[in-house]
Design a protein around this motif. Structure first.
Motif, short mmCIF file in Angstrom:
data_model
loop_
_atom_site.label_atom_id
_atom_site.label_comp_id
_atom_site.label_asym_id
_atom_site.label_seq_id
_atom_site.Cartn_x
_atom_site.Cartn_y
_atom_site.Cartn_z
N ALA A 49 0.71 -1.09 -0.13
CA ALA A 49 -0.03 0.00 0.14
C ALA A 49 0.86 1.30 0.06
CB ALA A 49 -1.04 -0.08 1.18
N VAL A 50 0.53 2.20 -0.75
CA VAL A 50 0.98 3.58 -0.80
C VAL A 50 0.24 4.65 -0.54
CG1 VAL A 50 2.32 5.27 -2.18
CG2 VAL A 50 2.47 2.80 -2.58
N VAL A 51 0.37 5.15 0.42
CA VAL A 51 -0.59 6.57 0.76
C VAL A 51 0.41 7.85 0.74
CG1 VAL A 51 -1.80 7.66 2.73
CG2 VAL A 51 -1.69 5.30 2.46
N VAL A 52 -0.27 8.94 -0.13
CA VAL A 52 0.51 10.17 -0.42
C VAL A 52 -0.12 11.03 0.47
CG1 VAL A 52 1.21 11.74 -2.07
CG2 VAL A 52 1.17 9.19 -2.82
N LEU A 53 0.62 11.82 1.27
CA LEU A 53 -0.08 12.86 2.17
C LEU A 53 0.40 14.21 1.81
CD1 LEU A 53 0.56 11.20 5.78
CD2 LEU A 53 -1.27 10.68 4.25
N ASP A 54 -0.61 15.20 2.15
CA ASP A 54 0.07 16.54 1.78
C ASP A 54 0.94 16.77 2.93
OD1 ASP A 54 -0.94 19.47 0.99
OD2 ASP A 54 -0.40 19.37 3.02
N ALA A 55 2.07 17.51 2.74
CA ALA A 55 3.16 17.38 3.53
C ALA A 55 3.07 18.51 4.61
CB ALA A 55 4.39 18.07 2.81
N VAL A 56 2.01 19.32 4.53
CA VAL A 56 1.59 20.30 5.63
C VAL A 56 0.72 19.90 6.45
CG1 VAL A 56 0.69 22.68 6.19
CG2 VAL A 56 2.51 22.02 4.15
N SER A 57 -0.73 19.52 6.00
CA SER A 57 -1.61 19.12 6.57
C SER A 57 -1.74 17.50 6.98
CB SER A 57 -2.86 19.30 5.74
OG SER A 57 -2.83 18.39 4.75
N LEU A 58 -0.91 16.84 6.55
CA LEU A 58 -0.77 15.34 6.66
C LEU A 58 -2.11 14.43 6.12
CD1 LEU A 58 1.54 14.88 9.72
CD2 LEU A 58 2.10 15.34 7.36
N ARG A 59 -3.05 15.36 5.24
CA ARG A 59 -4.13 14.80 4.86
C ARG A 59 -3.72 13.62 3.84
NH1 ARG A 59 -7.11 14.62 9.01
NH2 ARG A 59 -7.86 16.61 9.88
N PRO A 60 -4.38 12.66 3.54
CA PRO A 60 -4.24 11.94 2.35
C PRO A 60 -4.56 12.44 1.09
CG PRO A 60 -5.61 10.64 3.81
CD PRO A 60 -5.13 11.99 4.64
N VAL A 61 -3.74 12.48 -0.02
CA VAL A 61 -4.42 12.79 -1.23
C VAL A 61 -4.44 12.02 -2.31
CG1 VAL A 61 -3.32 15.39 -0.88
CG2 VAL A 61 -2.02 13.59 -1.99
N GLU A 62 -3.87 10.69 -2.03
CA GLU A 62 -3.98 9.61 -2.95
C GLU A 62 -3.60 8.19 -2.30
OE1 GLU A 62 -1.67 10.04 -6.84
OE2 GLU A 62 -2.52 8.37 -7.51
N VAL A 87 5.77 -3.55 -4.04
CA VAL A 87 5.78 -1.95 -3.85
C VAL A 87 5.84 -1.24 -5.08
CG1 VAL A 87 7.52 -0.44 -2.95
CG2 VAL A 87 6.80 -2.39 -1.55
N SER A 88 6.71 -1.58 -5.92
CA SER A 88 7.07 -1.00 -7.20
C SER A 88 5.68 -0.74 -7.90
CB SER A 88 8.51 -1.29 -8.12
OG SER A 88 7.92 -2.78 -8.44
N ALA A 89 4.94 -1.80 -8.07
CA ALA A 89 3.66 -1.90 -8.61
C ALA A 89 2.61 -0.77 -8.30
CB ALA A 89 3.12 -3.13 -8.77
N ALA A 90 2.70 -0.81 -6.83
CA ALA A 90 1.83 0.18 -6.12
C ALA A 90 2.31 1.52 -6.29
CB ALA A 90 1.74 -0.07 -4.62
N LEU A 91 3.59 1.71 -6.58
CA LEU A 91 4.20 3.26 -6.97
C LEU A 91 3.87 3.67 -8.36
CD1 LEU A 91 7.59 2.74 -5.01
CD2 LEU A 91 5.76 4.51 -4.49
N GLU A 92 3.82 2.60 -9.02
CA GLU A 92 3.91 3.05 -10.59
C GLU A 92 2.39 3.19 -10.79
OE1 GLU A 92 5.32 -0.49 -12.70
OE2 GLU A 92 7.50 -0.04 -12.17
N ALA A 93 1.34 2.72 -9.87
CA ALA A 93 0.11 3.13 -10.15
C ALA A 93 -0.33 4.63 -9.85
CB ALA A 93 -0.83 2.41 -9.41
N LEU A 94 0.53 5.37 -9.12
CA LEU A 94 0.49 6.77 -8.59
C LEU A 94 0.08 7.62 -9.59
CD1 LEU A 94 2.96 7.12 -5.71
CD2 LEU A 94 0.27 6.82 -5.54
N GLU A 95 -0.76 8.61 -9.59
CA GLU A 95 -0.93 9.55 -10.72
C GLU A 95 0.02 10.61 -10.60
OE1 GLU A 95 -4.77 10.93 -10.38
OE2 GLU A 95 -5.89 9.16 -11.22
N ARG A 96 0.54 10.87 -9.38
CA ARG A 96 1.56 11.72 -9.25
C ARG A 96 2.80 11.32 -8.23
NH1 ARG A 96 -1.63 17.10 -7.14
NH2 ARG A 96 -2.07 15.75 -5.63
N VAL A 97 4.01 11.87 -8.65
CA VAL A 97 5.18 11.52 -8.06
C VAL A 97 5.33 12.19 -6.86
CG1 VAL A 97 7.65 10.99 -8.19
CG2 VAL A 97 6.17 10.71 -10.05
N PRO A 98 5.27 11.47 -5.37
CA PRO A 98 5.87 12.06 -4.48
C PRO A 98 6.98 12.77 -4.31
CG PRO A 98 5.64 9.96 -4.09
CD PRO A 98 5.32 9.97 -5.31
N ASP A 99 7.23 13.56 -3.35
CA ASP A 99 8.39 14.41 -3.17
C ASP A 99 9.38 13.77 -2.34
OD1 ASP A 99 7.58 16.66 -4.88
OD2 ASP A 99 6.57 17.26 -3.12
#
Length: 215
Positions: A49-62, A87-99
DNA sequence: GCGACAG
DNA sequence: ATCTTGTCGC
């Protein structure tokens, strides 16, 4: 693609010189991702599982999940052998690359200085940090205060830190994955840690867990 | 030789 | 990783 520990060890030795363990990390940090893997009961299946958070609010965005086959029993030093494909399969499914990506496990605090976090860093080109829940090697207990730490030493090298993320709570074990220095890595982990573990790993852990149940 | 060893 | 109740603390 390595399929056995011997092949994986050669792969780790080949890739380790490419790791960049310096610098302040991302110049413009907008999103931080967490990765974790869960295993399904009696099966050989793993769910990443990959969870992308907003770096400031720590709210999930994807969020994304992907499953794969573990293939081999777990062997210390070769976690990537089991977990990296999913893990790489989950990362490749992301729409936007995290920082920045926070991995569950080791970075350079590894027998060949190439833990899962390093692997993910080279694969994506993104800054990565490894946060392990148990010590990869013997360590000295840091003082109880949040933010205090002790170096993790392997031979004559400092490979990571035992870092207190909450007062009086068991430390976590931080090591650099790629494209960030140890100071900055620990700053990020502290910033993300409202509890013992960073929000990124907590969220990814939960997501992987219930994905493993319903898939 | 025996135990330890990210998950 | 996973099997698991109650308890303590913010």
């Amino acid at each position: 693609m390595p399929a056995t520990p011997d092949e994986a060890a050669a792969e780790q030795e080949r890739l380790r010189p490419l790791v960049d363990t310096t610098g302040p990390g991302p110049s413009d940090l907008r999103t931080v991702a967490g990765i974790d893997v869960a295993h399904r009961d009696g099966t050989d299946d793993v769910v990443a599982a990959v969870v992308v958070l907003d770096a400031v609010s720590l709210r999930p965005v994807e969020t994304r999940t992907a499953c794969g086959r573990a293939g081999h029993p777990y062997e210390p030093g070769f976690l990537a052998l089991r977990e990296l494909p999913a893990v790489s399969a989950a990362l490749e499914a992301l729409e936007r690359v995290p920082d920045l990506i926070v991995c569950d496990g080791a970075g350079v605090a590894h027998p060949r200085r190439f833990g899962l976090a390093c692997h993910v860093g080279l694969l994506t080109g993104v800054s990565t940090i490894g946060v392990a829940k148990s010590p990869p090697m013997p360590f000295e207990m840091p003082k109880p205060a949040r933010g205090s730490w002790t170096p993790q030493v392997d031979g004559d090298e400092v490979v990571g830190r035992a870092l207190r993320t909450q007062h009086g709570v068991q430390p976590v074990f931080v090591s650099v994955g790629h494209r960030i220095g140890l100071d900055a890595a620990c700053d990020q982990v502290l910033r993300l840690a409202r509890h013992r573990l960073p929000e990124t790993t907590r969220r990814a852990d939960r997501l992987a867990r219930d994905a493993a149940l319903r898939l």
